[in-house]
Write a protein that holds these residues in place. Structure first.
Motif, mmCIF file in Angstrom:
data_model
loop_
_atom_site.group_PDB
_atom_site.id
_atom_site.type_symbol
_atom_site.label_atom_id
_atom_site.label_comp_id
_atom_site.label_asym_id
_atom_site.label_seq_id
_atom_site.Cartn_x
_atom_site.Cartn_y
_atom_site.Cartn_z
ATOM 1 N N THR A 110 0.271 -17.136 -12.622
ATOM 2 C CA THR A 110 -0.468 -17.415 -11.375
ATOM 3 C C THR A 110 -1.492 -16.315 -11.092
ATOM 4 O OG1 THR A 110 1.276 -16.369 -10.051
ATOM 5 C CG2 THR A 110 1.405 -18.746 -10.333
ATOM 6 N N THR A 111 -1.164 -15.070 -11.446
ATOM 7 C CA THR A 111 -2.117 -13.974 -11.225
ATOM 8 C C THR A 111 -3.352 -14.145 -12.098
ATOM 9 O OG1 THR A 111 -0.308 -12.463 -10.653
ATOM 10 C CG2 THR A 111 -2.404 -11.460 -11.272
ATOM 11 N N PHE A 170 -1.928 -7.471 -6.830
ATOM 12 C CA PHE A 170 -0.901 -6.420 -6.820
ATOM 13 C C PHE A 170 0.275 -6.844 -5.937
ATOM 14 C CE2 PHE A 170 0.896 -2.776 -4.557
ATOM 15 C CZ PHE A 170 1.179 -1.864 -5.564
ATOM 16 N N ALA A 171 -0.036 -7.382 -4.760
ATOM 17 C CA ALA A 171 1.010 -7.806 -3.822
ATOM 18 C C ALA A 171 1.866 -8.918 -4.409
ATOM 19 C CB ALA A 171 0.377 -8.265 -2.508
ATOM 20 N N MET A 172 1.226 -9.855 -5.116
ATOM 21 C CA MET A 172 1.985 -10.957 -5.734
ATOM 22 C C MET A 172 2.930 -10.433 -6.809
ATOM 23 S SD MET A 172 1.349 -13.777 -4.213
ATOM 24 C CE MET A 172 2.069 -14.917 -5.392
ATOM 25 N N LEU A 173 2.461 -9.486 -7.609
ATOM 26 C CA LEU A 173 3.329 -8.920 -8.651
ATOM 27 C C LEU A 173 4.495 -8.157 -8.030
ATOM 28 C CD1 LEU A 173 0.794 -7.557 -11.330
ATOM 29 C CD2 LEU A 173 2.072 -9.701 -11.373
ATOM 30 N N SER A 179 5.652 -0.337 -8.159
ATOM 31 C CA SER A 179 4.291 -0.057 -7.701
ATOM 32 C C SER A 179 3.419 0.401 -8.864
ATOM 33 C CB SER A 179 4.339 1.028 -6.625
ATOM 34 O OG SER A 179 3.053 1.323 -6.167
ATOM 35 N N GLU A 180 3.944 1.293 -9.684
ATOM 36 C CA GLU A 180 3.181 1.819 -10.823
ATOM 37 C C GLU A 180 2.889 0.733 -11.851
ATOM 38 O OE1 GLU A 180 3.517 5.324 -14.256
ATOM 39 O OE2 GLU A 180 5.163 5.011 -12.835
ATOM 40 N N ALA A 181 3.886 -0.090 -12.157
ATOM 41 C CA ALA A 181 3.710 -1.150 -13.156
ATOM 42 C C ALA A 181 2.717 -2.210 -12.680
ATOM 43 C CB ALA A 181 5.059 -1.794 -13.484
ATOM 44 N N ALA A 182 2.806 -2.569 -11.389
ATOM 45 C CA ALA A 182 1.893 -3.572 -10.839
ATOM 46 C C ALA A 182 0.462 -3.053 -10.847
ATOM 47 C CB ALA A 182 2.307 -3.938 -9.413
ATOM 48 N N ASP A 183 0.285 -1.796 -10.488
ATOM 49 C CA ASP A 183 -1.052 -1.190 -10.463
ATOM 50 C C ASP A 183 -1.656 -1.166 -11.863
ATOM 51 O OD1 ASP A 183 -3.116 0.013 -8.944
ATOM 52 O OD2 ASP A 183 -2.514 1.995 -9.662
#
Length: 225
Positions: free
Chosen positions: A59-60, A108-111, A119-123
């Motif tokens: 979806t992202t 980022f918020a969806m992940l 937080s680090e992995a999503a970024d």
């Protein structure tokens, strides 16, 4: 000369209010929202269900590809290719409700929310998915990103208090705020205008108009030199 500005910030920061005000002063063309591209359900409830039941990376990627269509449209509109832009008018403005900053913050918020990414992995994943050609295209197209954001918990709490939100929306807004907080030091550069969402709307509008007029003068001088 036609400028393209984006209005960015978490859900509820006041983006629509500012865009409506800009529409009263300028001949504004707004870009279609992501769901208008036809690649996700247009019905709000169906769309929420789609995001929650599909693989979050899938979806992202769809969300980012939808943004690419919007930025291509913005680039064409900057060239005057829109029926609303009269060649005799010097008051034209292309406005993106959610620009490149919002794309990254929302993804980022969806992940974080759906994919349980740290937080680090999503970024890191967002930087990977939105980098390269898309980042260059956004940099080339968007003349000014108006970012309605203040790096404080008090500001986030007041934004959440403005609207009725369920737990799902609350988490999304919180994670968007987290993304902007992570990148707060990078947000003070020439093409970004950070403004607190707690500032009165009329003052935000006045500051934005002054910045747009300043940009128009700078670009006009550069073009004639």
């Amino acid at each position: 000369m036609i400028l393209c500005v984006s209005v960015d910030g978490v859900d509820g920061a006041g983006k629509t209010t500012l865009i409506d005000s800009l529409g009263e002063k300028y001949n504004v063309v707004t870009l279609p929202r992501f769901y208008c591209t036809g690649i996700v359900p247009q019905n709000r409830d169906e769309r929420k269900c789609w995001f929650q039941t599909q693989d979050v990376l899938f979806t992202t990627k769809i969300y980012i590809s939808g943004y690419k269509l919007r930025i291509f449209s913005a680039r064409e509109f900057k060239r005057g290719l829109h029926y609303k832009f009269s060649t005799a008018s010097a008051n034209n403005l292309v406005v993106m409700d959610r620009g490149f900053l919002s794309l990254k913050a929302y993804s980022f918020a969806m992940l974080r929310k759906t994919g349980n990414f740290s937080s680090e992995a999503a970024d890191k994943k967002i930087a990977e998915l939105s980098g390269g050609e898309l980042e260059e295209l956004a940099e080339e197209t968007i003349d000014l990103s108006i970012l309605l954001f203040e790096d404080s918990r008090a500001c986030l709490d007041k934004i959440l208090a403005r609207r009725v939100v369920d737990d799902n929306e609350r988490r999304l807004v919180t994670y968007q705020h987290e993304y902007y907080s992570l990148h707060a030091k990078e947000l003070n550069r020439s093409k970004i205008l950070p403004l607190s969402p707690l500032t009165p709307p009329e003052k935000i509008f006045k500051t934005v108009v002054e910045k747009i007029e300043e940009l128009e003068k700078c670009i006009g001088i550069a073009t004639t030199c």
